[in-house]
Motif scaffolding. Structure first.
Motif, PDB file in Angstrom:
ATOM      1  N   ILE A 253      20.776  29.842  33.417  1.00 21.97           N
ATOM      2  CA  ILE A 253      20.194  31.157  33.733  1.00 21.97           C
ATOM      3  C   ILE A 253      18.952  31.401  32.875  1.00 21.97           C
ATOM      4  CG2 ILE A 253      20.561  33.656  33.590  1.00 21.97           C
ATOM      5  CD1 ILE A 253      23.509  33.116  34.384  1.00 21.97           C
ATOM      6  N   TYR A 254      19.107  31.162  31.576  1.00 24.01           N
ATOM      7  CA  TYR A 254      17.951  31.355  30.693  1.00 24.01           C
ATOM      8  C   TYR A 254      16.825  30.381  31.042  1.00 24.01           C
ATOM      9  CZ  TYR A 254      20.511  34.560  27.652  1.00 24.01           C
ATOM     10  OH  TYR A 254      21.192  35.645  27.134  1.00 24.01           O
ATOM     11  N   PHE A 255      17.177  29.176  31.475  1.00 21.85           N
ATOM     12  CA  PHE A 255      16.178  28.194  31.891  1.00 21.85           C
ATOM     13  C   PHE A 255      15.385  28.731  33.082  1.00 21.85           C
ATOM     14  CE2 PHE A 255      14.788  24.624  34.513  1.00 21.85           C
ATOM     15  CZ  PHE A 255      14.188  23.784  33.594  1.00 21.85           C
ATOM     16  N   ASP A 256      16.106  29.271  34.097  1.00 21.30           N
ATOM     17  CA  ASP A 256      15.427  29.809  35.280  1.00 21.30           C
ATOM     18  C   ASP A 256      14.589  31.037  34.944  1.00 21.30           C
ATOM     19  OD1 ASP A 256      16.526  27.822  36.779  1.00 21.30           O
ATOM     20  OD2 ASP A 256      18.052  29.073  37.756  1.00 21.30           O
ATOM     21  N   LEU A 257      14.992  31.754  33.893  1.00 22.13           N
ATOM     22  CA  LEU A 257      14.249  32.945  33.470  1.00 22.13           C
ATOM     23  C   LEU A 257      13.141  32.601  32.465  1.00 22.13           C
ATOM     24  CD1 LEU A 257      17.247  35.442  33.007  1.00 22.13           C
ATOM     25  CD2 LEU A 257      15.645  35.337  34.930  1.00 22.13           C
ATOM     26  N   ASN A 258      12.960  31.296  32.224  1.00 22.56           N
ATOM     27  CA  ASN A 258      11.928  30.806  31.297  1.00 22.56           C
ATOM     28  C   ASN A 258      12.131  31.280  29.860  1.00 22.56           C
ATOM     29  OD1 ASN A 258      10.298  29.260  33.130  1.00 22.56           O
ATOM     30  ND2 ASN A 258       9.631  31.218  34.025  1.00 22.56           N
ATOM     31  N   ASN A 259      13.385  31.537  29.518  1.00 24.20           N
ATOM     32  CA  ASN A 259      13.700  31.888  28.126  1.00 24.20           C
ATOM     33  C   ASN A 259      14.181  30.606  27.439  1.00 24.20           C
ATOM     34  OD1 ASN A 259      14.761  32.822  25.699  1.00 24.20           O
ATOM     35  ND2 ASN A 259      15.384  34.787  26.601  1.00 24.20           N
ATOM     36  N   ASN A 260      13.210  29.788  27.038  1.00 23.07           N
ATOM     37  CA  ASN A 260      13.535  28.453  26.530  1.00 23.07           C
ATOM     38  C   ASN A 260      14.371  28.473  25.257  1.00 23.07           C
ATOM     39  OD1 ASN A 260      12.151  27.318  28.654  1.00 23.07           O
ATOM     40  ND2 ASN A 260      10.244  27.018  27.496  1.00 23.07           N
ATOM     41  N   GLU A 261      14.094  29.404  24.377  1.00 23.19           N
ATOM     42  CA  GLU A 261      14.803  29.454  23.094  1.00 23.19           C
ATOM     43  C   GLU A 261      16.314  29.612  23.308  1.00 23.19           C
ATOM     44  OE1 GLU A 261      14.985  32.130  18.995  1.00 23.19           O
ATOM     45  OE2 GLU A 261      13.382  32.464  20.449  1.00 23.19           O
ATOM     46  N   LYS A 262      16.680  30.573  24.169  1.00 24.94           N
ATOM     47  CA  LYS A 262      18.108  30.804  24.420  1.00 24.94           C
ATOM     48  C   LYS A 262      18.713  29.693  25.274  1.00 24.94           C
ATOM     49  CE  LYS A 262      18.200  35.791  23.729  1.00 24.94           C
ATOM     50  NZ  LYS A 262      18.519  37.127  24.312  1.00 24.94           N
ATOM     51  N   ALA A 263      17.924  29.145  26.182  1.00 24.92           N
ATOM     52  CA  ALA A 263      18.418  28.036  27.001  1.00 24.92           C
ATOM     53  C   ALA A 263      18.750  26.845  26.107  1.00 24.92           C
ATOM     54  CB  ALA A 263      17.382  27.653  28.051  1.00 24.92           C
ATOM     55  N   ILE A 264      17.860  26.531  25.145  1.00 27.45           N
ATOM     56  CA  ILE A 264      18.093  25.410  24.222  1.00 27.45           C
ATOM     57  C   ILE A 264      19.373  25.624  23.420  1.00 27.45           C
ATOM     58  CG2 ILE A 264      17.216  24.306  22.096  1.00 27.45           C
ATOM     59  CD1 ILE A 264      14.364  24.718  23.285  1.00 27.45           C
ATOM     60  N   TYR A 265      19.577  26.860  22.953  1.00 28.92           N
ATOM     61  CA  TYR A 265      20.778  27.174  22.173  1.00 28.92           C
ATOM     62  C   TYR A 265      22.038  26.806  22.963  1.00 28.92           C
ATOM     63  CZ  TYR A 265      24.627  29.918  20.290  1.00 28.92           C
ATOM     64  OH  TYR A 265      25.859  30.305  19.805  1.00 28.92           O
ATOM     65  N   HIS A 266      22.098  27.257  24.213  1.00 32.74           N
ATOM     66  CA  HIS A 266      23.314  27.020  25.013  1.00 32.74           C
ATOM     67  C   HIS A 266      23.454  25.554  25.415  1.00 32.74           C
ATOM     68  CE1 HIS A 266      24.763  31.132  25.319  1.00 32.74           C
ATOM     69  NE2 HIS A 266      23.504  31.538  25.503  1.00 32.74           N
ATOM     70  N   TYR A 267      22.343  24.875  25.701  1.00 31.01           N
ATOM     71  CA  TYR A 267      22.435  23.454  26.052  1.00 31.01           C
ATOM     72  C   TYR A 267      22.917  22.634  24.850  1.00 31.01           C
ATOM     73  CZ  TYR A 267      19.966  24.425  30.420  1.00 31.01           C
ATOM     74  OH  TYR A 267      19.612  24.899  31.667  1.00 31.01           O
TER      75      TYR A 267
END
Length: 301
Positions: A253-267
């Motif tokens: 979800i964060y990836f699709d919303l271009n929120n890379n910082e939070k996407a990286i955390y969850h990945y």
């Protein structure tokens, strides 16, 4: 002359009617005095029987525990006079209660079914649970659901209440009504919060429903609601086996919303759980790893 004949006929009808009424009252008295064989002998010897007579025969056979014969007479009595329905329901209820107390649950179920066929609004009390369970065990969820929901409103022992919750949750899951299943799981979790037995722990069922709903919302791109549910699940991961999936969907979800910082955390959390080799899976690991590579490419552009 004609008036005299009419008067005579009416008089005879009144006399015979009174006679039948007196005989019926006499039979009722005999039943009260437990003269069951005498009642049967008297009524079965009559050439012409009223609906009331058939009901009395049924009552005599019921008391002698000859239920198959009693049932046949109840059916005839009801066919001849539908107004006897409530009296027959009362008799069925007595049979069901008696057999349940004696441990003849299968026979009690049979009579609870008969009662509801005659009046589907009748309160069969503990029968709601046992008849509902009977239908549930036979995969007849449509018949089981209203009975089990009714069972929730009566005083049940803890073990049976737990079973009722579990069956209702399974039914709503089968109907793909995950929101409702989650509500029942939440209620059960709250009601049995202090129980020590793992069987009573509904937190897992509640967590599973929350995750399934979150996943559905994610797939439908309802990101706000999906993310709220996923983050709630991550804060209280139950069952823990779904934690890597929850982080993966949150990351996506964060990836699709271009929120890379939070996407990286969850990945990275997905990879962390996958490395433990207990809760993770190769699929979630690979997807998270690929997404991290895509984020890296984004940052280099």
């Amino acid at each position: 002359m004609k008036l005299r004949h009419i008067f005579l006929i009416l008089s005879l009808l009144i006399i015979f009617g009174c006679g039948f009424a007196d005989k019926s009252k006499n039979v009722d008295k005999m039943l009260q005095e437990k003269q069951y064989y005498e009642v049967i002998s008297m009524l079965e010897g009559m050439n012409s029987k009223s609906a009331k007579n058939y009901l009395q025969l049924a009552e005599a056979y019921k008391e002698l525990r000859k239920l198959a014969i009693a049932d046949s007479y109840y059916v005839i009595a009801l066919e001849k006079n539908p107004a006897l329905r409530n009296e027959i329901i009362k008799s069925y209820s007595i049979i069901a209660s008696t057999d349940f107390m004696k441990g003849y649950t299968s026979n009690a179920i049979k009579y609870w079914q008969k009662i509801l066929e005659l009046n589907n609004m009748y309160d069969i009390n503990i029968g709601f649970f046992y008849l509902g369970k009977h239908y549930f065990d036979n995969k007849d969820f449509i018949s089981a659901k209203p009975l089990l929901i009714n069972a929730m409103s009566i005083s049940l022992p803890s073990h049976e209440k737990i079973q009722t919750y579990r069956m209702i949750i399974e039914i709503f899951k089968a109907e793909v009504k995950y929101d409702t299943a989650m509500l029942y799981a939440e209620r059960a979790s709250s009601e049995f919060a202090n129980a020590q037995d793992p069987e009573t722990d509904f937190k897992v069922a509640y967590g599973e429903m929350k995750f399934i709903i979150a996943k559905e919302k994610y797939l439908n791109k309802n990101y706000d609601e999906a993310l709220n549910l996923l983050l709630e699940f991550i804060d209280n991961p139950n069952p823990l086996s779904l934690i890597d999936d929850a982080h993966l969907y949150a990351g996506n979800i964060y990836f699709d919303l271009n929120n890379n910082e939070k996407a990286i955390y969850h990945y990275k959390k997905v990879i962390e759980y996958s490395d433990v080799k207990v809760y993770g899976s190769s699929d979630t690991y690979e997807e998270a790893n690929n997404k991290l590579k895509e984020i890296l490419k984004r940052s280099m552009q």
